[in-house]
Design an enzyme around this catalytic site. Sequence first.
Site, PDB file in Angstrom:
ATOM      1  N   LYS A 193       0.985  -1.270   0.036  1.00 29.60           N
ATOM      2  CA  LYS A 193      -0.270   0.013  -0.022  1.00 29.60           C
ATOM      3  C   LYS A 193       0.945   1.106   0.019  1.00 29.60           C
ATOM      4  CE  LYS A 193      -3.423  -0.456  -0.510  1.00 29.60           C
ATOM      5  NZ  LYS A 193      -4.287  -0.776  -1.427  1.00 29.60           N
ATOM      6  N   SER A 241      -4.914   2.614   4.869  1.00 30.51           N
ATOM      7  CA  SER A 241      -5.061   2.264   3.431  1.00 30.51           C
ATOM      8  C   SER A 241      -5.170   0.517   3.465  1.00 30.51           C
ATOM      9  CB  SER A 241      -4.054   2.729   2.473  1.00 30.51           C
ATOM     10  OG  SER A 241      -4.220   2.286   1.286  1.00 30.51           O
TER      11      SER A 241
END
EC number: 2.8.2.-
Length: 406
Positions: A162, A251
Site C-alpha cells: 500500500k 489504506s
Amino acid sequence: MAPPGPAGALPTSAEPLSRSIFRKFLLVLCSLLTSLYVFYCLAERCQTLSGPVVGLSGGGEEAGAPGRGVLAGGPRELAVWPAAAQRKRLLQLQQWRRRRPPAPRGDGEEAAWEEESPGLTGAPGGSGAGSSVAEAPPGTLALLLDEGSKQLPQAIIIGVKKGGTRALLEFLRVHPDVRAVGAEPHFFDRSYDKGLAWYRDLMPRTLEGQITMEKTPSYFVTREAPARISAMSKHTKLIVVVRDPVTRAISDYTQTLSKRPDIPTFESLTFKNRTTGLIDTSWSAIQIGIYAKHLEHWLRHFPIRQMLFVSGERLISDPAGELGRVQDFLGLKRIITDKHFYFNKTKGFPCLKKAEGSSRPHCLGKTKGRTHPEIDREVVRRLREFYRPFNLKFYQMTGHDFGWDG
C-alpha cells in the site's frame, strides 16, 4: 497461290512471337523486383518480417512445438533474419505484450490497470507521448520471444504494501529497457523451496541492455528475504516505496475491509488497550509501518547505496520527478518524463497519457484509490506519536526526511 493480304498488314505468324516477347518481359520484370526486395531485406531494412511465420502461439512450449508459431523449413531459420530487424520487431512485440493487463491471481492480488475512454486524451497537458504500435500476430510473438533470454532480476521493488509499488512498476514498464513480471512472484517469501530455476522461468525474456525486474512488497517485512536475495546476487538493486505509515495503515485496513466487511473497526484493531493507549504492534497493518526496524535487517546484507527509497506521496504529486530518480538509480536513460503523465482528478492520482503501444490513457484500476473510512482523530494522533521516533530513525538511516512528522 493465296491472295495477298491488305496493304501494310503484318503476317499472322508474327502475333504469337509478340506475345512470347511480352511474357518474357514480364518474367524479367518480376525477377528484377524480387531481387530488389531480397536485397532490401539483406540491407537490414525489412520491417514486416511477416511472411515466414505461420501457426498460433501456445503456452510455454519450445518453438516448433504444437501450438507455437513455426517457420517453413524449421524454427531455427529465424537466425538468418537481419539482426537489426529482429531487434526492432522484438521490441515492438514486447510493447504489444505490455498492453495486456496482468492476469488475475488467486492469492488476492488485484487487477492493476484499466484503459480509459479516448476522451481523456484531451486532458490538460497535451495528447500524450508514446508510439502507436500495431498488434502483432500471437504466433510471431511466441516465435520471436525465443530470441531473448530469461534472466534473474537485476532490480526488485521489495516494498512496501500500500505504498505505491504497483504504480511505480507500471510507470517503469513504459521504459523500453525495462522488462518486468506483471504478477507478484512471492519467491523469496513463499516459494523459495522451488529454486532459482523456477524463479528465473517466471521472468520475461530480455534483450541485451534490458533490465529484468519484479515487485513483491511483502519482501521488505520478511526476515529471510534479505539473505536469500543476497545469496542470489549481492549486486541486486533494491527499491522501497514508502508512505506516511499512518496513512498506509488506514489504506491497508481499507483494502481488507473491502474483502471482509465483517472485520472489527480500525480503532479496536489498533490498540491492545484503548484506555492506556498501548498500540498493538502485532497487527500487520501497524507493524509494516515501522520502517526503521525492517530496514535494519536489510542493511546487514546490502549497503545503503544499493537501495533507493521512493516517496509514495511524491509519486502522486510529482511522478516524473520520482521516476527520474529511479531511472538514474537503475542506470537508465531518462525516457519517462512529465509528458507521459496527466493528473486524474476523479481518481486523485496520476495516470499515463499513453502507454507504449497503446492509443489510450491508462490508470490504476478501480480497486486503487479507495475512499478511506473516517477514523477518530484521537486514534490518528496517538498513531502519529507512536510512529514519530521510528520515522526519525528511518530518516537518519536513509539520509532523507520524508516529512511525515511536519
